[in-house]
Motif scaffolding. Structure first.
Motif, PDB file in Angstrom:
ATOM      1  N   PRO A   1      10.967 -12.282   9.698  1.00 30.07           N
ATOM      2  CA  PRO A   1      10.114 -11.263   9.111  1.00 30.07           C
ATOM      3  C   PRO A   1       8.751 -11.247   9.799  1.00 30.07           C
ATOM      4  O   PRO A   1       8.254 -12.291  10.216  1.00 30.07           O
ATOM      5  N   MET A   2       8.166 -10.086   9.947  1.00 27.27           N
ATOM      6  CA  MET A   2       6.929  -9.947  10.716  1.00 27.27           C
ATOM      7  C   MET A   2       5.716  -9.523   9.885  1.00 27.27           C
ATOM      8  O   MET A   2       4.636  -9.318  10.441  1.00 27.27           O
ATOM      9  N   ALA A   3       5.883  -9.343   8.574  1.00 26.06           N
ATOM     10  CA  ALA A   3       4.746  -8.910   7.754  1.00 26.06           C
ATOM     11  C   ALA A   3       3.866 -10.093   7.388  1.00 26.06           C
ATOM     12  O   ALA A   3       4.366 -11.164   7.046  1.00 26.06           O
ATOM     13  N   ILE A   4       2.576  -9.885   7.461  1.00 23.82           N
ATOM     14  CA  ILE A   4       1.655 -10.901   6.974  1.00 23.82           C
ATOM     15  C   ILE A   4       1.520 -10.740   5.460  1.00 23.82           C
ATOM     16  O   ILE A   4       1.846  -9.683   4.911  1.00 23.82           O
ATOM     17  N   PRO A   5       1.071 -11.795   4.757  1.00 28.01           N
ATOM     18  CA  PRO A   5       0.935 -11.691   3.302  1.00 28.01           C
ATOM     19  C   PRO A   5       0.002 -10.550   2.904  1.00 28.01           C
ATOM     20  O   PRO A   5      -1.022 -10.307   3.555  1.00 28.01           O
TER      21      PRO A   5
ATOM     22  N   CYS B   1      -3.868  -1.542   6.043  1.00 30.86           N
ATOM     23  CA  CYS B   1      -4.680  -2.760   5.919  1.00 30.86           C
ATOM     24  C   CYS B   1      -4.001  -4.032   6.403  1.00 30.86           C
ATOM     25  O   CYS B   1      -4.665  -5.028   6.642  1.00 30.86           O
ATOM     26  N   ALA B   2      -2.676  -4.033   6.503  1.00 33.11           N
ATOM     27  CA  ALA B   2      -1.993  -5.277   6.865  1.00 33.11           C
ATOM     28  C   ALA B   2      -1.008  -4.970   7.998  1.00 33.11           C
ATOM     29  O   ALA B   2      -1.387  -4.350   8.985  1.00 33.11           O
ATOM     30  N   THR B   3       0.230  -5.420   7.882  1.00 29.87           N
ATOM     31  CA  THR B   3       1.252  -5.074   8.878  1.00 29.87           C
ATOM     32  C   THR B   3       1.727  -3.655   8.569  1.00 29.87           C
ATOM     33  O   THR B   3       2.219  -3.399   7.464  1.00 29.87           O
ATOM     34  N   HIS B   4       1.542  -2.754   9.527  1.00 26.36           N
ATOM     35  CA  HIS B   4       1.812  -1.350   9.194  1.00 26.36           C
ATOM     36  C   HIS B   4       2.190  -0.519  10.419  1.00 26.36           C
ATOM     37  O   HIS B   4       1.934  -0.901  11.557  1.00 26.36           O
TER      38      HIS B   4
ATOM     39  N   PRO C   1       8.258   5.964   2.415  1.00 22.60           N
ATOM     40  CA  PRO C   1       8.014   7.408   2.588  1.00 22.60           C
ATOM     41  C   PRO C   1       6.904   7.972   1.700  1.00 22.60           C
ATOM     42  O   PRO C   1       7.170   8.769   0.804  1.00 22.60           O
ATOM     43  N   PHE C   2       5.675   7.545   1.965  1.00 28.48           N
ATOM     44  CA  PHE C   2       4.541   8.166   1.283  1.00 28.48           C
ATOM     45  C   PHE C   2       4.434   9.616   1.747  1.00 28.48           C
ATOM     46  O   PHE C   2       4.256   9.864   2.947  1.00 28.48           O
ATOM     47  N   THR C   3       4.536  10.535   0.847  1.00 26.23           N
ATOM     48  CA  THR C   3       4.460  11.940   1.203  1.00 26.23           C
ATOM     49  C   THR C   3       3.118  12.238   1.876  1.00 26.23           C
ATOM     50  O   THR C   3       2.065  11.986   1.289  1.00 26.23           O
ATOM     51  N   ASN C   4       3.163  12.727   3.104  1.00 35.02           N
ATOM     52  CA  ASN C   4       1.970  13.079   3.867  1.00 35.02           C
ATOM     53  C   ASN C   4       1.092  11.876   4.241  1.00 35.02           C
ATOM     54  O   ASN C   4      -0.073  12.038   4.623  1.00 35.02           O
ATOM     55  N   GLY C   5       1.661  10.689   4.145  1.00 32.64           N
ATOM     56  CA  GLY C   5       0.900   9.475   4.446  1.00 32.64           C
ATOM     57  C   GLY C   5       0.527   9.360   5.921  1.00 32.64           C
ATOM     58  O   GLY C   5       1.290   9.735   6.808  1.00 32.64           O
ATOM     59  N   ALA C   6      -0.645   8.804   6.166  1.00 34.87           N
ATOM     60  CA  ALA C   6      -1.105   8.576   7.543  1.00 34.87           C
ATOM     61  C   ALA C   6      -0.610   7.241   8.091  1.00 34.87           C
ATOM     62  O   ALA C   6      -0.917   6.869   9.219  1.00 34.87           O
ATOM     63  N   GLY C   7       0.133   6.530   7.300  1.00 34.09           N
ATOM     64  CA  GLY C   7       0.676   5.257   7.733  1.00 34.09           C
ATOM     65  C   GLY C   7       1.484   4.644   6.616  1.00 34.09           C
ATOM     66  O   GLY C   7       1.618   5.236   5.543  1.00 34.09           O
ATOM     67  N   SER C   8       2.002   3.465   6.867  1.00 32.19           N
ATOM     68  CA  SER C   8       2.761   2.769   5.830  1.00 32.19           C
ATOM     69  C   SER C   8       2.795   1.287   6.136  1.00 32.19           C
ATOM     70  O   SER C   8       3.014   0.884   7.276  1.00 32.19           O
ATOM     71  N   PRO C   9       2.624   0.463   5.092  1.00 32.88           N
ATOM     72  CA  PRO C   9       2.906  -0.955   5.278  1.00 32.88           C
ATOM     73  C   PRO C   9       4.392  -1.123   5.559  1.00 32.88           C
ATOM     74  O   PRO C   9       5.213  -0.301   5.146  1.00 32.88           O
ATOM     75  N   THR C  10       4.748  -2.176   6.236  1.00 31.04           N
ATOM     76  CA  THR C  10       6.153  -2.448   6.533  1.00 31.04           C
ATOM     77  C   THR C  10       6.344  -3.947   6.671  1.00 31.04           C
ATOM     78  O   THR C  10       5.383  -4.663   6.978  1.00 31.04           O
ATOM     79  N   ASN C  11       7.533  -4.394   6.412  1.00 27.97           N
ATOM     80  CA  ASN C  11       7.903  -5.776   6.693  1.00 27.97           C
ATOM     81  C   ASN C  11       9.021  -5.741   7.726  1.00 27.97           C
ATOM     82  O   ASN C  11      10.203  -5.730   7.386  1.00 27.97           O
TER      83      ASN C  11
ATOM     84  N   GLN D   1       7.181 -12.498  -2.538  1.00 26.36           N
ATOM     85  CA  GLN D   1       7.039 -12.910  -1.150  1.00 26.36           C
ATOM     86  C   GLN D   1       8.134 -13.885  -0.710  1.00 26.36           C
ATOM     87  O   GLN D   1       8.422 -14.010   0.476  1.00 26.36           O
ATOM     88  N   ASN D   2       8.752 -14.563  -1.672  1.00 25.26           N
ATOM     89  CA  ASN D   2       9.828 -15.485  -1.324  1.00 25.26           C
ATOM     90  C   ASN D   2      11.031 -14.787  -0.699  1.00 25.26           C
ATOM     91  O   ASN D   2      11.834 -15.407  -0.011  1.00 25.26           O
ATOM     92  N   THR D   3      11.140 -13.495  -0.953  1.00 25.96           N
ATOM     93  CA  THR D   3      12.330 -12.765  -0.492  1.00 25.96           C
ATOM     94  C   THR D   3      12.133 -12.104   0.855  1.00 25.96           C
ATOM     95  O   THR D   3      12.991 -11.361   1.316  1.00 25.96           O
ATOM     96  N   ARG D   4      11.015 -12.370   1.492  1.00 25.64           N
ATOM     97  CA  ARG D   4      10.635 -11.585   2.672  1.00 25.64           C
ATOM     98  C   ARG D   4      11.681 -11.537   3.783  1.00 25.64           C
ATOM     99  O   ARG D   4      11.738 -10.559   4.522  1.00 25.64           O
ATOM    100  N   ASP D   5      12.503 -12.571   3.914  1.00 24.18           N
ATOM    101  CA  ASP D   5      13.503 -12.568   4.989  1.00 24.18           C
ATOM    102  C   ASP D   5      14.927 -12.576   4.443  1.00 24.18           C
ATOM    103  O   ASP D   5      15.872 -12.893   5.166  1.00 24.18           O
ATOM    104  N   LYS D   6      15.077 -12.223   3.178  1.00 22.08           N
ATOM    105  CA  LYS D   6      16.378 -12.397   2.534  1.00 22.08           C
ATOM    106  C   LYS D   6      17.111 -11.089   2.239  1.00 22.08           C
ATOM    107  O   LYS D   6      18.302 -11.120   1.924  1.00 22.08           O
TER     108      LYS D   6
END
Lengths: 323, 323, 323, 323
Positions: free
Chosen positions: B53-57, B107-110, B308-318, A151-156
């Motif tokens: 960065p916009m992802a939550i933990p 479940c989180a930022t996605h 790139p989850f094959t056939n995924g309905a979504g994806s986490p992202t940062n 998580q430390n690398t999130r913006d790096k």
């Protein structure tokens, strides 16, 4: 080159050690080399708007075969369209699909956190196992990396990317398992393709090995098996050039079989805990390589955000090269 | 505004429908609005090299409480430093840590894939459930989204980001649950902060709601609960402005409680399958918002690669905003 | 009763310690008390063929709320009937459903392995953490319990079960949180209901607490929360009576709040590593209790096989009482 | 024997169909054949108190190789003894280990639920996919088996077990892949070893195939591969003898390669949805087989509780034979 024995390991440990360079509380290591101007410079490299993604597909047909807990991503559905069509979602006034995945964080295209590998030595009879910057490995328990978590690398993970296309340098589709890449090779490759390595670079080294497996569609014992890759001594090259991070299109960056009877992955023993370099594995580099060869420029904007798993020892990523 | 009943749903379905706009085989929807020059333009916005960065933990203390299969990420260790220290890794000549995670992709930022939500209607007695571009929902089975899976977006989630800071517009730390955002609000906000919406933009709408929860550290029934957000009629605004994607700092983009007795998440019913817009949820926008307010510019380079989850309905992202 | 402080802990540690009773390599503890004749005797108790299952349902609506990694079972489908009906299985000539689960081994009705809890003490400055029979806790690493794993019990969890129905003894539907059960209570209960405790018994202690929660359908902070249960001093009763195993209809056998300022779960500190007793939690006892009350006999054939997870710290089980 | 084509499939479907035999709401099928007296009788078979567990180890070194979502159990630790020893549990006053598993419910020794396999036919152009007792396969959606889930069997999997030791019958350590077992073979085997099949029996058929793989320690493509097993026509034998359940020491009960060009697992097509028989796979039978051969009696108390996964399509089990 001589084999990596205890003496050589200790010699190189001293050579490449960056502890305390960025303070005693640092958890970023060589990512500190990147400064804001590097990012501005990298952004200005974008001339055509072409984007090259480097992540391999995440699914059960991946490179892993289960060794030591590394399986492929297993994604299953929580809701489906077939359910919706047959009236199985009528209890809610929505029609949708959801999914859930179980996956090792290091199973596909990923970054290793600095908490991923430790260095071991003895003080008298006492075993010492330490992480980057001298933290005890005891900081990595069942809850994960209390120090040096991903998580430390999130913006790096953004800056100038450069490609060292060793496969093209050698004129082959793919380098061979066991074929090493030396510091001299890296320098010669950079010179041949007219790219200068700079402080704070993301250095991507292409062997062609991942692309070859992708094309053939057969992984076998790829993960953990023999592979082309960096020789142990390249640690000095990375250290001297003050690169921010390194990644390859192989499962483990360094050459296999390892040049050591005593250490498994000897390059790892120092790269992460001593040099403090963030490293990426299974980066698919064939797309950007083709473009670089076409336009003659081996630098680009590189963006490969990690997912901020709290205390994670790594993270999947989909690195983008933008030209 | 009138409630969303069947008639209004059908009316708006026709208004915002983009099917076949990019061919009958299209699986990208409004991401097609982005062209290479938009990316070049966005890169040129980088002036200071600051990264937001916009992802939550990602961990068990996340926003989910288990409703309909949505749990928080559960990461466990396969190897630890404590093991290494106590000699439990002596069977291999390496010292390291690995981890594995089980997590819903939403479940989180996605990002939601275009295969995530369906539209339902009847032809006579026959139920039709369809996806973006008219594909049958039968394409989403237990193996996932055979059409419109998230992997299609692997190289598309980069371009110009713009921030519509509705919380700042209203002069509040956070908008209230149930407080809607209209098309007029969006336009007024853009005007107030001097930003022009353009074709191919990534539009980030900030309510302050996620940041408030992060600060308080208590999620409760946040996920699936009442929230500020977009009114149903903003679909037209998004359609007319030809934006590429939309994301908010709430769990579900649209306002809750929904303005409908008949439809759960009525905005979703059309946004994904009819308008074909890729949407992001739980984007943490407070950092970039503060910077925009400071420098007076509400546009930036936006990079938010999906995995790139094959056939995924979504994806986490940062997602990264770079200025 | 006095609180459990360090001195009392040490005193009882010596009182109930069974180390080396069954040899220095033993990994079964008090399960050794069961002999073949006990099983023959127990089988002969079967008179009517009535079967009483004790496992609670395994699903997301379970007793856990996520504390320290304990989630509820999350089962998802790999194949479904809805897929089959819509032709999504036509690529194979079969029509079927499969599922996969992610679950903590201790999340529902389960046995704890002897490797589940450790005892800690100091020799001078040196911390010692030990398991049953004196094994070092270092035997439990990221691979699991290299000593005292649950697989050792695969053929041992069968014998004479006896019910000590403390709720009925007190004439209540359920005992209250914080209400303790003493050795004297256990003895009085056995006497009242005419059952004699024997060496090698599986002793099931009913508080009514689990059944109350099942009936109400609300778990809240049940897991890890206040509960009726065994007082610390009952360790002596279990030791003296040489019972094989003990289980209750609560999440953690012992009374909560604990009678200690220094130890969390003080009874556990000794029961598993010192006494060496296998223990079961969340056993639903209301069915068998009703039958025992009806026919006046509190003994039965008890069969509760563990699943042999290699090195597992526990196992879900569906215990059967047969009369 | 003729190959199983559509006509033969339909013929046998009518022959063995038990629908409505136990009412239109039945979800237990042939488990209904067991009555209380059968359990009393079975308990009386216990003479020596010897216990023979039939579950294979649950870990990553199991029989699966990942085909169609079937992986091996992956258990990881949430707490460890190594953590405790190094002071990483000092934030709580307890010292312990916990673990979590991800596993397909059908990956090791398991029962199939009656909701696991469907029968398909056409009414004109309309595809029908049905479950046991005529329920539509639409009852099995992403939430699992709303009909015929494994939880229905929670108190049923106990009774008289009989062993038909076909390997011993043939005088071999293991029968060969592709070697079929006919109804005549089953009858002859029962006669040879002096055991009479009765209504309500749990019939365990031993081929030696699982034990051979366990001994060799190499699974390869065992799961889903060629195997000895029951011929299609044995459905009639099972139907006529009114057995309660059948299990084998192979991954899929029936012989492979299948005797059909049109159906994958043709025996399954009828056994579960038409005959309504509960079936077990990967039951390790070598231990009980040796004992039966020694004492000359091929009957015993059989207890193999399922775990009550709500709506589960199957359950792991550790079956015990007791003599």
């Amino acid at each position: 080159m001589s084999k990596v024995d205890k003496q050589k390991m200790e010699l190189y440990a001293e050579k490449v050690k960056n502890w305390n360079k960025w303070g005693e509380n640092d958890e970023l290591g060589t990512l500190n080399y990147i400064d804001a101007q590097d990012i501005v410079y990298a952004a200005q490299l974008v001339k055509t708007g072409k984007v090259f993604p480097m992540a391999i597909p995440l699914d059960v047909n991946g490179p892993q075969w289960g060794e030591r807990g590394r399986t492929n991503p297993h994604r299953t559905m929580v809701y489906t369209g077939t359910d919706a069509l047959l009236g199985r979602q009528d209890f809610i006034n929505m029609r949708y699909a959801d999914d859930v995945v179980t996956m090792p964080l290091q199973c596909a295209t990923h970054w290793d956190a600095l908490g991923h590998v430790f260095y071991e030595y003895y003080e008298g009879d006492e075993r010492k196992v330490i992480m980057w910057n001298g933290y005890s490995a005891a900081n990595v328990d069942s809850y994960g990396c209390h120090k040096c978590g991903i998580q430390n690398t999130r913006d790096k993970l953004i800056g100038r990317g450069i490609l060292l296309d060793m496969a093209r340098f050698h004129g082959v589709e793919s380098m061979d398992p066991g074929q090493g890449i030396t510091s001299e090779d890296l320098t010669a490759c950079a010179e041949k393709f007219g790219i200068q390595v700079k402080q704070g670079d993301f250095v991507l080294v292409r062997t062609g090995f991942l692309g070859k497996h992708m094309k053939e569609g057969v992984w076998g014992k790829y993960a953990g098996g023999d592979a082309p890759g960096l020789e142990f001594e390249t640690l000095e090259w990375l250290h001297k050039n003050e690169v921010a991070a390194v990644a390859t299109d192989t499962w483990g960056v360094e050459v296999r079989p390892n040049r050591s009877d005593e250490f498994l992955q000897p390059w790892h023993w120092l790269a992460i805990p001593m040099l403090g370099i963030t490293m990426g594995e299974n980066f698919f580099l064939d797309g950007i390589a083709e473009e670089c060869a076409k336009d003659g420029s081996y630098e680009f904007l590189f963006v490969a955000p990690s997912l901020p798993f709290t205390n994670g020892a790594g993270s999947p990523t989909n690195p983008l090269a933008v030209k």
